[in-house]
Design a protein around this motif. Structure first.
Motif, mmCIF file in Angstrom:
data_model
loop_
_atom_site.group_PDB
_atom_site.id
_atom_site.type_symbol
_atom_site.label_atom_id
_atom_site.label_comp_id
_atom_site.label_asym_id
_atom_site.label_seq_id
_atom_site.Cartn_x
_atom_site.Cartn_y
_atom_site.Cartn_z
ATOM 1 N N ARG A 109 2.471 -7.602 -26.414
ATOM 2 C CA ARG A 109 3.409 -7.428 -25.299
ATOM 3 C C ARG A 109 3.466 -5.993 -24.801
ATOM 4 O O ARG A 109 4.335 -5.635 -24.044
ATOM 5 N N ARG A 110 2.545 -5.154 -25.249
ATOM 6 C CA ARG A 110 2.578 -3.764 -24.813
ATOM 7 C C ARG A 110 2.066 -3.580 -23.398
ATOM 8 O O ARG A 110 2.560 -2.735 -22.671
ATOM 9 N N VAL A 111 1.064 -4.337 -23.002
ATOM 10 C CA VAL A 111 0.437 -4.142 -21.689
ATOM 11 C C VAL A 111 1.434 -4.292 -20.546
ATOM 12 O O VAL A 111 1.440 -3.464 -19.639
ATOM 13 N N PRO A 112 2.310 -5.289 -20.543
ATOM 14 C CA PRO A 112 3.262 -5.369 -19.418
ATOM 15 C C PRO A 112 4.186 -4.158 -19.334
ATOM 16 O O PRO A 112 4.534 -3.720 -18.244
ATOM 17 N N TYR A 113 4.562 -3.614 -20.473
ATOM 18 C CA TYR A 113 5.422 -2.432 -20.446
ATOM 19 C C TYR A 113 4.641 -1.205 -19.990
ATOM 20 O O TYR A 113 5.181 -0.341 -19.308
ATOM 21 N N ILE A 114 3.368 -1.152 -20.352
ATOM 22 C CA ILE A 114 2.513 -0.079 -19.849
ATOM 23 C C ILE A 114 2.356 -0.225 -18.328
ATOM 24 O O ILE A 114 2.359 0.763 -17.594
ATOM 25 N N ALA A 115 2.244 -1.470 -17.848
ATOM 26 C CA ALA A 115 2.114 -1.720 -16.406
ATOM 27 C C ALA A 115 3.359 -1.296 -15.643
ATOM 28 O O ALA A 115 3.282 -0.991 -14.448
ATOM 29 N N ALA A 116 4.491 -1.256 -16.317
ATOM 30 C CA ALA A 116 5.727 -0.836 -15.653
ATOM 31 C C ALA A 116 5.687 0.639 -15.256
ATOM 32 O O ALA A 116 6.344 1.035 -14.295
ATOM 33 N N VAL A 117 4.885 1.440 -15.964
ATOM 34 C CA VAL A 117 4.820 2.869 -15.652
ATOM 35 C C VAL A 117 4.198 3.104 -14.269
ATOM 36 O O VAL A 117 4.819 3.745 -13.413
ATOM 37 N N PRO A 118 2.982 2.574 -13.991
ATOM 38 C CA PRO A 118 2.468 2.794 -12.634
ATOM 39 C C PRO A 118 3.308 2.090 -11.565
ATOM 40 O O PRO A 118 3.380 2.568 -10.431
ATOM 41 N N LEU A 119 3.955 0.980 -11.924
ATOM 42 C CA LEU A 119 4.827 0.320 -10.956
ATOM 43 C C LEU A 119 6.014 1.213 -10.614
ATOM 44 O O LEU A 119 6.409 1.324 -9.449
ATOM 45 N N ALA A 120 6.568 1.879 -11.611
ATOM 46 C CA ALA A 120 7.676 2.811 -11.356
ATOM 47 C C ALA A 120 7.205 3.997 -10.508
ATOM 48 O O ALA A 120 7.901 4.421 -9.580
ATOM 49 N N VAL A 121 6.022 4.497 -10.809
ATOM 50 C CA VAL A 121 5.464 5.600 -10.005
ATOM 51 C C VAL A 121 5.265 5.139 -8.564
ATOM 52 O O VAL A 121 5.628 5.843 -7.619
ATOM 53 N N TYR A 122 4.722 3.930 -8.397
ATOM 54 C CA TYR A 122 4.534 3.395 -7.044
ATOM 55 C C TYR A 122 5.876 3.254 -6.330
ATOM 56 O O TYR A 122 6.019 3.625 -5.163
ATOM 57 N N THR A 123 6.864 2.716 -7.033
ATOM 58 C CA THR A 123 8.186 2.486 -6.438
ATOM 59 C C THR A 123 8.772 3.781 -5.883
ATOM 60 O O THR A 123 9.346 3.787 -4.795
ATOM 61 N N VAL A 124 8.614 4.860 -6.601
ATOM 62 C CA VAL A 124 9.169 6.140 -6.156
ATOM 63 C C VAL A 124 8.302 6.782 -5.074
ATOM 64 O O VAL A 124 8.803 7.224 -4.041
ATOM 65 N N THR A 125 6.993 6.813 -5.294
ATOM 66 C CA THR A 125 6.123 7.590 -4.404
ATOM 67 C C THR A 125 5.818 6.925 -3.071
ATOM 68 O O THR A 125 5.494 7.617 -2.109
ATOM 69 N N HIS A 126 5.929 5.606 -2.992
ATOM 70 C CA HIS A 126 5.574 4.998 -1.706
ATOM 71 C C HIS A 126 6.640 5.217 -0.633
ATOM 72 O O HIS A 126 6.427 4.919 0.528
ATOM 73 N N PHE A 127 7.775 5.795 -1.014
ATOM 74 C CA PHE A 127 8.793 6.177 -0.034
ATOM 75 C C PHE A 127 8.510 7.550 0.571
ATOM 76 O O PHE A 127 9.119 7.933 1.553
ATOM 77 N N ILE A 128 7.598 8.297 -0.053
ATOM 78 C CA ILE A 128 7.324 9.674 0.367
ATOM 79 C C ILE A 128 5.931 9.735 0.994
ATOM 80 O O ILE A 128 4.930 9.602 0.289
ATOM 81 N N PRO A 129 5.854 9.908 2.309
ATOM 82 C CA PRO A 129 4.550 9.901 2.982
ATOM 83 C C PRO A 129 3.546 10.901 2.415
ATOM 84 O O PRO A 129 2.350 10.624 2.357
ATOM 85 N N ALA A 130 4.006 12.035 1.953
ATOM 86 C CA ALA A 130 3.098 13.043 1.402
ATOM 87 C C ALA A 130 2.454 12.591 0.092
ATOM 88 O O ALA A 130 1.425 13.127 -0.321
ATOM 89 N N LEU A 131 3.041 11.604 -0.555
ATOM 90 C CA LEU A 131 2.522 11.106 -1.826
ATOM 91 C C LEU A 131 1.859 9.733 -1.682
ATOM 92 O O LEU A 131 1.785 8.976 -2.645
ATOM 93 N N ALA A 132 1.372 9.444 -0.505
ATOM 94 C CA ALA A 132 0.754 8.138 -0.257
ATOM 95 C C ALA A 132 -0.447 7.888 -1.166
ATOM 96 O O ALA A 132 -0.655 6.765 -1.627
ATOM 97 N N THR A 133 -1.219 8.920 -1.451
ATOM 98 C CA THR A 133 -2.377 8.765 -2.334
ATOM 99 C C THR A 133 -1.943 8.433 -3.758
ATOM 100 O O THR A 133 -2.522 7.568 -4.410
ATOM 101 N N VAL A 134 -0.901 9.090 -4.224
ATOM 102 C CA VAL A 134 -0.366 8.813 -5.559
ATOM 103 C C VAL A 134 0.140 7.370 -5.619
ATOM 104 O O VAL A 134 -0.103 6.650 -6.596
#
Length: 164
Positions: A109-134
């Protein structure tokens, strides 16, 4: 496949829907494809509803969000809400995956929790146009990790098919 084996059919539908969902290149401008994949997964969730109704609720909420996103492409307040709705839709997909892994008796069950990390990064960064690549890289990383979930669902399909 035995058509009466609803559990096997459910895992197959969910696995195919998850794989399709993970292979979408970008989360934006893919609302119509997401709707069809979510409906496919929702049918699988309904087949498993006797074991747990929560995936049905998450899938139904995801479908509503995707319908709003698909209809909101014309403008108005939906354009402003679109990033938040998109992020919420991905979190619902992730939450349903957690529940389904428990239903499928997945031991790792570790992989889904690991997947939450990039999802959290996406959730925050996709609101900021300068961080679109991230945001794009985080979304791809999340999708790659969630392909593991699709593989587990296909494996669960095979196990349920053979068990019958």
């Amino acid at each position: 496949m035995d058509k009466r084996n609803k559990t096997a059919l459910a895992y197959l539908l969910i696995g195919v829907a998850a794989a399709g969902r993970c292979l979408l290149a970008v989360p934006e401008n893919a609302a119509l494809q997401e709707i069809s994949l979510t409906v496919l997964a929702l049918v699988g969730y309904l087949l498993l509803a006797s074991r747990d109704k929560r995936p049905v609720l998450l899938g139904g909420a995801g479908l509503v969000l995707e319908l709003l996103l698909c209809g909101g492409q014309t403008g108005g307040v939906w354009v402003w809400l679109s990033p938040a709705l998109r992020a919420l839709d991905l979190w619902l997909f992730w939450a349903a995956a957690l529940l389904l892994l428990r239903l499928a008796d997945c031991t790792s069950r570790r992989v889904p929790y690991i997947a939450a990390v990039p999802l959290a990064v996406y959730t925050v960064t996709h609101f900021i146009p300068a961080l679109a690549t991230v945001a794009a890289v985080a979304f791809v990383a999340f999708s790659v990790l969630m392909l593991w979930f699709a593989a587990v669902m296909i494996k669960s399909y095979n196990a349920a098919r053979v068990k019958k």
